[in-house]
Design a protein around this motif. Structure first.
Motif, mmCIF file in Angstrom:
data_model
loop_
_atom_site.group_PDB
_atom_site.id
_atom_site.type_symbol
_atom_site.label_atom_id
_atom_site.label_comp_id
_atom_site.label_asym_id
_atom_site.label_seq_id
_atom_site.Cartn_x
_atom_site.Cartn_y
_atom_site.Cartn_z
ATOM 1 N N VAL A 42 0.832 -1.207 0.000
ATOM 2 C CA VAL A 42 0.000 0.000 0.000
ATOM 3 C C VAL A 42 0.866 1.258 0.000
ATOM 4 C CG1 VAL A 42 -1.629 1.333 1.393
ATOM 5 C CG2 VAL A 42 -1.988 -1.112 1.065
ATOM 6 N N VAL A 43 1.897 1.277 0.855
ATOM 7 C CA VAL A 43 2.771 2.451 0.938
ATOM 8 C C VAL A 43 3.555 2.623 -0.360
ATOM 9 C CG1 VAL A 43 4.745 3.470 2.133
ATOM 10 C CG2 VAL A 43 2.941 2.358 3.445
ATOM 11 N N PHE A 44 4.061 1.512 -0.904
ATOM 12 C CA PHE A 44 4.816 1.585 -2.154
ATOM 13 C C PHE A 44 3.939 2.121 -3.291
ATOM 14 C CE2 PHE A 44 7.092 -0.077 -5.850
ATOM 15 C CZ PHE A 44 8.398 0.270 -5.528
ATOM 16 N N ALA A 45 2.680 1.702 -3.296
ATOM 17 C CA ALA A 45 1.754 2.200 -4.312
ATOM 18 C C ALA A 45 1.510 3.689 -4.137
ATOM 19 C CB ALA A 45 0.434 1.431 -4.234
ATOM 20 N N ALA A 46 1.400 4.137 -2.884
ATOM 21 C CA ALA A 46 1.198 5.564 -2.639
ATOM 22 C C ALA A 46 2.366 6.378 -3.171
ATOM 23 C CB ALA A 46 1.011 5.812 -1.142
ATOM 24 N N GLU A 50 1.076 8.445 -6.337
ATOM 25 C CA GLU A 50 0.661 9.752 -5.872
ATOM 26 C C GLU A 50 1.829 10.745 -5.814
ATOM 27 O OE1 GLU A 50 -2.365 10.614 -5.503
ATOM 28 O OE2 GLU A 50 -3.309 8.646 -5.635
ATOM 29 N N ILE A 51 2.904 10.372 -5.114
ATOM 30 C CA ILE A 51 3.974 11.340 -4.862
ATOM 31 C C ILE A 51 4.887 11.499 -6.070
ATOM 32 C CG2 ILE A 51 5.933 11.903 -3.390
ATOM 33 C CD1 ILE A 51 4.532 10.440 -1.135
ATOM 34 N N THR A 52 5.358 10.380 -6.647
ATOM 35 C CA THR A 52 6.287 10.472 -7.780
ATOM 36 C C THR A 52 5.695 11.220 -8.979
ATOM 37 O OG1 THR A 52 7.411 8.434 -7.096
ATOM 38 C CG2 THR A 52 7.716 9.148 -9.371
ATOM 39 N N PRO A 53 4.457 10.920 -9.415
ATOM 40 C CA PRO A 53 3.897 11.692 -10.539
ATOM 41 C C PRO A 53 3.806 13.188 -10.237
ATOM 42 C CG PRO A 53 2.633 9.688 -10.188
ATOM 43 C CD PRO A 53 3.565 9.813 -9.030
ATOM 44 N N ASP A 54 3.475 13.528 -8.973
ATOM 45 C CA ASP A 54 3.397 14.943 -8.604
ATOM 46 C C ASP A 54 4.767 15.601 -8.720
ATOM 47 O OD1 ASP A 54 2.715 17.406 -7.613
ATOM 48 O OD2 ASP A 54 1.833 16.670 -5.765
ATOM 49 N N LEU A 55 5.804 14.908 -8.251
ATOM 50 C CA LEU A 55 7.155 15.455 -8.351
ATOM 51 C C LEU A 55 7.590 15.605 -9.806
ATOM 52 C CD1 LEU A 55 8.956 13.540 -5.454
ATOM 53 C CD2 LEU A 55 8.535 15.993 -5.585
ATOM 54 N N MET A 56 7.249 14.644 -10.643
ATOM 55 C CA MET A 56 7.612 14.718 -12.061
ATOM 56 C C MET A 56 6.968 15.932 -12.735
ATOM 57 S SD MET A 56 9.641 12.140 -12.635
ATOM 58 C CE MET A 56 9.604 11.840 -14.396
ATOM 59 N N PHE A 192 11.173 14.842 0.440
ATOM 60 C CA PHE A 192 11.492 14.297 1.764
ATOM 61 C C PHE A 192 10.580 13.111 2.078
ATOM 62 C CE2 PHE A 192 11.340 13.940 6.316
ATOM 63 C CZ PHE A 192 12.593 14.345 6.774
ATOM 64 N N GLY A 193 9.298 13.293 1.817
ATOM 65 C CA GLY A 193 8.339 12.233 2.119
ATOM 66 C C GLY A 193 8.556 10.999 1.276
ATOM 67 N N GLU A 194 8.910 11.167 0.013
ATOM 68 C CA GLU A 194 9.135 10.009 -0.853
ATOM 69 C C GLU A 194 10.272 9.141 -0.320
ATOM 70 O OE1 GLU A 194 10.344 9.667 -5.457
ATOM 71 O OE2 GLU A 194 8.239 9.659 -4.932
ATOM 72 N N ALA A 195 11.375 9.777 0.067
ATOM 73 C CA ALA A 195 12.503 9.012 0.614
ATOM 74 C C ALA A 195 12.112 8.317 1.912
ATOM 75 C CB ALA A 195 13.699 9.932 0.836
ATOM 76 N N ALA A 196 11.363 9.020 2.764
ATOM 77 C CA ALA A 196 10.957 8.433 4.046
ATOM 78 C C ALA A 196 10.068 7.212 3.846
ATOM 79 C CB ALA A 196 10.235 9.487 4.882
ATOM 80 N N LEU A 197 9.170 7.276 2.883
ATOM 81 C CA LEU A 197 8.273 6.144 2.637
ATOM 82 C C LEU A 197 9.024 4.957 2.046
ATOM 83 C CD1 LEU A 197 5.031 7.856 1.296
ATOM 84 C CD2 LEU A 197 5.789 7.466 3.636
ATOM 85 N N LEU A 198 9.969 5.223 1.151
ATOM 86 C CA LEU A 198 10.774 4.134 0.593
ATOM 87 C C LEU A 198 11.598 3.457 1.693
ATOM 88 C CD1 LEU A 198 12.002 5.742 -2.754
ATOM 89 C CD2 LEU A 198 10.322 3.914 -2.471
ATOM 90 N N TYR A 199 12.101 4.254 2.617
ATOM 91 C CA TYR A 199 12.850 3.687 3.747
ATOM 92 C C TYR A 199 11.930 2.826 4.607
ATOM 93 C CZ TYR A 199 16.110 3.382 7.641
ATOM 94 O OH TYR A 199 16.959 2.912 8.618
ATOM 95 N N LEU A 200 10.728 3.322 4.859
ATOM 96 C CA LEU A 200 9.767 2.573 5.673
ATOM 97 C C LEU A 200 9.498 1.197 5.079
ATOM 98 C CD1 LEU A 200 7.581 2.378 7.907
ATOM 99 C CD2 LEU A 200 6.019 3.516 6.322
ATOM 100 N N VAL A 201 9.332 1.140 3.752
ATOM 101 C CA VAL A 201 9.013 -0.130 3.087
ATOM 102 C C VAL A 201 10.214 -1.072 3.089
ATOM 103 C CG1 VAL A 201 8.415 -1.205 0.883
ATOM 104 C CG2 VAL A 201 7.185 0.826 1.654
ATOM 105 N N THR A 202 11.383 -0.562 2.644
ATOM 106 C CA THR A 202 12.527 -1.441 2.389
ATOM 107 C C THR A 202 13.306 -1.812 3.651
ATOM 108 O OG1 THR A 202 13.942 0.469 1.916
ATOM 109 C CG2 THR A 202 12.806 -0.554 0.057
ATOM 110 N N GLU A 203 13.433 -0.869 4.580
ATOM 111 C CA GLU A 203 14.294 -1.099 5.742
ATOM 112 C C GLU A 203 13.540 -1.441 7.022
ATOM 113 O OE1 GLU A 203 17.676 -1.269 5.800
ATOM 114 O OE2 GLU A 203 17.407 -1.219 3.630
ATOM 115 N N GLU A 204 12.224 -1.281 7.012
ATOM 116 C CA GLU A 204 11.458 -1.567 8.220
ATOM 117 C C GLU A 204 10.425 -2.665 7.971
ATOM 118 O OE1 GLU A 204 12.094 -0.426 11.133
ATOM 119 O OE2 GLU A 204 13.471 1.227 10.705
#
Length: 237
Positions: A42-46, A50-56, A192-204
């Motif tokens: 769910v987080v990876f999909a968000a 949501e976040i990556t397209p907005d940043l692009m 900032f949020g994109e990196a934090a969410l990727l960390y949450l998924v991969t490292e936690e």
């Protein structure tokens, strides 16, 4: 703004009820692994939808990079601090990196809800429904993680409830401050949020899920979570 804040109560309530369910219906390691895989999807999909397209679309590489790098450095420093000292000290101690990553996730989720209601009530409602699923998964996973660290039951519930309420704050920020904040600041916050969410998924979430009972079914729940948010996003367009 009032409508957006009222709708933001729905996913917060879902997270609180999920936390209560996790407390009274104590699950096995396999159940916790399923929940963590689901939350990861769910987080990876968000992040992806949501976040990556907005940043692009913002075409602002420098603020994006600054926010992203600051998040990575901050989380790595927190993680290093947690790993120091007696390895047995993890019991009874709060997982600061994990909690920080989830807090940032929920603030951004609220921000997304606020943006959604600015774009129209229908879009805001659909985003709220999609994010409710994410909070259910995160609520279950967070309580399980805290209880594994021997945090008292009701303290675990209280922490989950308080952190979940950050989504309401994020919604207020999204609706109230979006119109006055400079574009570069919003872009940096999203980076900032994109990196934090990727960390949450991969490292936690996924790392801990793989330490428990891991089967083909538990792995499939990651993709189920991703698919649920993907379909919800398709419906909103």
């Amino acid at each position: 703004m009032k409508t957006a804040l009222l709708y933001s109560l729905i996913p917060v309530a879902a997270a609180v009820f999920a936390a209560l369910a996790a407390i009274f219906l104590k699950g096995s390691g396999r159940l916790q692994s399923i929940v963590q895989h689901l939350a990861s999807g769910v987080v990876f999909a968000a992040v992806a939808l949501e976040i990556t397209p907005d940043l692009m679309e913002r075409h602002a590489p420098i603020p994006t990079a600054i926010g992203f790098i600051v998040a990575v450095l901050a989380l790595l420093l927190l993680a290093k601090g947690e790993q120091g000292g007696d390895p047995r000290a993890g019991k009874g101690r709060l997982p600061r990196v994990y909690l920080c990553a989830i807090a940032i996730d929920l603030l951004l989720d609220g921000f997304v809800i606020g943006i959604g209601f600015l774009g129209g009530t229908r879009q805001g409602r659909l985003l709220t429904l999609a994010l409710t699923l994410e909070l259910v998964a995160l609520g279950l996973a967070l309580v399980g993680e805290l209880q594994e660290r021997s945090i008292p039951t009701w303290k675990s519930f209280g922490i989950t409830a308080v952190i979940s309420s950050l989504l309401i704050l994020g919604t207020g920020i999204g609706v109230g401050l979006l119109s006055v904040a400079p574009a570069w600041a919003v872009t940096a916050a999203l980076g900032f949020g994109e990196a934090a969410l990727l960390y949450l998924v991969t490292e936690e979430l996924l790392r801990e899920a793989h330490e428990r009972e891991d089967t083909s079914f538990t792995t499939a729940t990651f993709f189920l979570g991703f698919l649920a948010i993907l379909l919800a996003d398709v419906v909103t367009r």
